[in-house]
Design an enzyme around this catalytic site. Structure first.
Site, short mmCIF file in Angstrom:
data_model
loop_
_atom_site.label_atom_id
_atom_site.label_comp_id
_atom_site.label_asym_id
_atom_site.label_seq_id
_atom_site.Cartn_x
_atom_site.Cartn_y
_atom_site.Cartn_z
N ASP A 191 -8.94 0.82 -7.58
CA ASP A 191 -9.53 2.48 -8.94
C ASP A 191 -10.26 1.73 -10.17
O ASP A 191 -9.24 1.60 -10.68
CB ASP A 191 -8.34 3.16 -8.74
CG ASP A 191 -9.40 5.15 -8.98
OD1 ASP A 191 -9.77 5.04 -9.36
OD2 ASP A 191 -9.01 5.75 -8.15
N LYS A 229 -13.69 6.96 -16.28
CA LYS A 229 -13.95 7.16 -17.42
C LYS A 229 -13.35 6.81 -18.37
O LYS A 229 -12.23 5.78 -18.01
CB LYS A 229 -13.47 8.90 -17.56
CG LYS A 229 -14.33 9.69 -16.25
CD LYS A 229 -13.39 10.96 -16.62
CE LYS A 229 -14.20 12.34 -15.71
NZ LYS A 229 -13.74 13.40 -15.50
N THR A 236 -17.31 -5.56 3.97
CA THR A 236 -17.47 -4.15 4.41
C THR A 236 -18.67 -3.15 4.88
O THR A 236 -18.92 -3.90 3.82
CB THR A 236 -16.31 -3.17 3.89
OG1 THR A 236 -16.54 -2.55 2.62
CG2 THR A 236 -15.12 -4.45 3.81
N LYS A 237 -18.90 -2.45 5.82
CA LYS A 237 -19.75 -1.51 6.12
C LYS A 237 -20.22 -0.82 4.67
O LYS A 237 -21.19 -0.68 4.43
CB LYS A 237 -18.83 -0.85 7.03
CG LYS A 237 -19.38 -1.57 8.27
CD LYS A 237 -18.99 -0.54 9.73
CE LYS A 237 -18.95 -0.63 11.50
NZ LYS A 237 -18.91 -0.05 12.15
N PHE A 238 -18.27 -0.18 3.80
CA PHE A 238 -18.80 0.43 2.52
C PHE A 238 -19.72 -0.33 1.89
O PHE A 238 -20.46 0.25 1.13
CB PHE A 238 -17.39 1.21 1.92
CG PHE A 238 -17.33 2.50 1.42
CD1 PHE A 238 -17.49 3.66 1.49
CD2 PHE A 238 -17.79 1.41 -0.28
CE1 PHE A 238 -18.02 4.36 0.63
CE2 PHE A 238 -17.55 2.15 -1.24
CZ PHE A 238 -17.93 3.66 -1.10
N GLU A 239 -19.36 -1.32 1.44
CA GLU A 239 -20.11 -2.48 0.90
C GLU A 239 -21.55 -2.80 0.87
O GLU A 239 -21.97 -2.84 0.03
CB GLU A 239 -18.71 -3.96 0.51
CG GLU A 239 -19.69 -4.98 0.12
CD GLU A 239 -18.51 -5.98 -0.68
OE1 GLU A 239 -18.87 -6.85 -1.00
OE2 GLU A 239 -17.16 -6.16 0.01
N ASP A 242 5.03 0.86 -4.64
CA ASP A 242 4.51 1.23 -5.35
C ASP A 242 4.40 -0.84 -5.94
O ASP A 242 5.58 -1.35 -6.17
CB ASP A 242 4.98 1.79 -6.39
CG ASP A 242 4.28 1.01 -8.31
OD1 ASP A 242 2.68 1.25 -8.43
OD2 ASP A 242 5.26 0.77 -9.30
N GLU A 247 0.75 -1.42 -0.04
CA GLU A 247 -0.39 0.15 -0.24
C GLU A 247 0.98 0.96 -0.05
O GLU A 247 2.04 1.09 0.69
CB GLU A 247 -1.12 -0.10 1.22
CG GLU A 247 -1.71 1.21 1.39
CD GLU A 247 -2.63 1.24 0.33
OE1 GLU A 247 -2.37 2.28 -0.28
OE2 GLU A 247 -3.28 0.52 0.46
N ASP A 296 -16.54 -2.85 -7.46
CA ASP A 296 -18.20 -2.63 -7.37
C ASP A 296 -18.23 -2.06 -8.39
O ASP A 296 -18.98 -1.44 -8.58
CB ASP A 296 -18.68 -1.93 -6.11
CG ASP A 296 -17.58 -0.98 -5.62
OD1 ASP A 296 -16.78 -0.58 -6.80
OD2 ASP A 296 -18.18 -0.45 -4.93
#
Length: 255
Positions: free
Chosen positions: A161, A165, A232-235, A138, A111, A197
């Site tokens: 990520d 676009k 996860t909570k976000f998912e 990296d 990371e 996602d």
């Protein structure tokens, strides 16, 4: 990797580095280097007091300095065990949960963002985990210089990520050169697990992974979420809103 509350950390949900527009020309030299560290600027994220304390207290033991040479991973982990590479672990909540539920496996997380490194170190300290090591660098250079061929038992790439676009799709992590390089680092029978996602990215992942001749899909197309990957909570929020999540699990061919 997606984390529970990206806004709290000052980071967006998809926690990759952002390519520097002025450095795009560097990508043409070697397609594998589309994520080279000199082509990236890191997103500004505030390191909390707790994360800074964890960096100071646990960093010396659990953070492995980047070096362009093959380390002795058995010595670094203090044992010989199945080894899983995770690229982009975000704030590390899922990484810690997986490691806690798979104590017989070792996990190497890569990371670039310091808040995420600090957050995972904090979890390591709180949970007393010993089977995680971190490289803050990296991932492409780590893969090239610090991971030996046919040495990994698995690779996790969760919620990279999406670069949604169309003109930015070339910046996506999952591209043929990187997948080929990842496959070369997998042992026969080892797995590569990706999750996203974004449906368009899932379709690209399926195409790219399916085109790598040394890998085979474990499913007809997308795989059920393996039990080891936590939601996860976000998912979970996204799923409640009707957003999809796609898992892809490929294995290195034995032949």
């Amino acid at each position: 990797m997606m984390h529970d509350d990206p806004n709290e950390a000052g980071l967006p949900p998809h926690n990759d580095a952002i390519p520097d527009e002025t450095a795009e020309g560097a990508d043409e030299v070697n397609p594998l280097h589309h994520r080279r560290i000199r082509s990236f600027v890191t997103r500004a994220g505030r390191v909390s007091t707790g994360q800074r304390r964890a960096l100071d207290e646990f960093g010396p033991r659990f953070v492995v300095p980047y070096a362009p040479e093959m380390p002795d991973w058995d010595a670094i982990f203090g044992r010989s065990a199945p080894r899983i590479l995770e690229i982009g672990f975000g704030m590390g909540a899922s990484t810690a949960e997986i490691a806690a539920h798979r104590p017989s496996d070792d996990f190497l997380g890569v990371e670039v963002h310091e808040p995420g490194v600090g957050a995972l170190l904090k979890l390591i300290g709180e949970q007393g985990l010993s089977n995680i090591r971190i490289i803050q660098h990296d991932a492409v250079e780590v893969l090239e210089h610090m991971i030996a061929p046919a040495s990994l038992d698995g690779v996790h790439i969760f919620f990279p990520d999406p670069w949604h676009k169309a003109r930015h799709h070339k910046r996506r992590l999952i591209q043929p050169p990187l997948v080929a390089h990842l496959a070369s680092r997998l042992k026969p029978g080892a797995y590569l697990h990706c999750a996203t996602d974004w449906q368009n990215y899932a379709e690209q992942m399926l195409e790219v992974l399916g085109a790598e001749p040394t890998l085979e899909n474990t499913a007809a197309d997308y795989a059920p979420r393996p039990d080891y990957r936590p939601v996860t909570k976000f998912e979970r929020r996204g799923l409640r809103l009707g957003h999809g999540v796609w898992d892809l699990v490929f294995r290195k061919r034995a032949d």
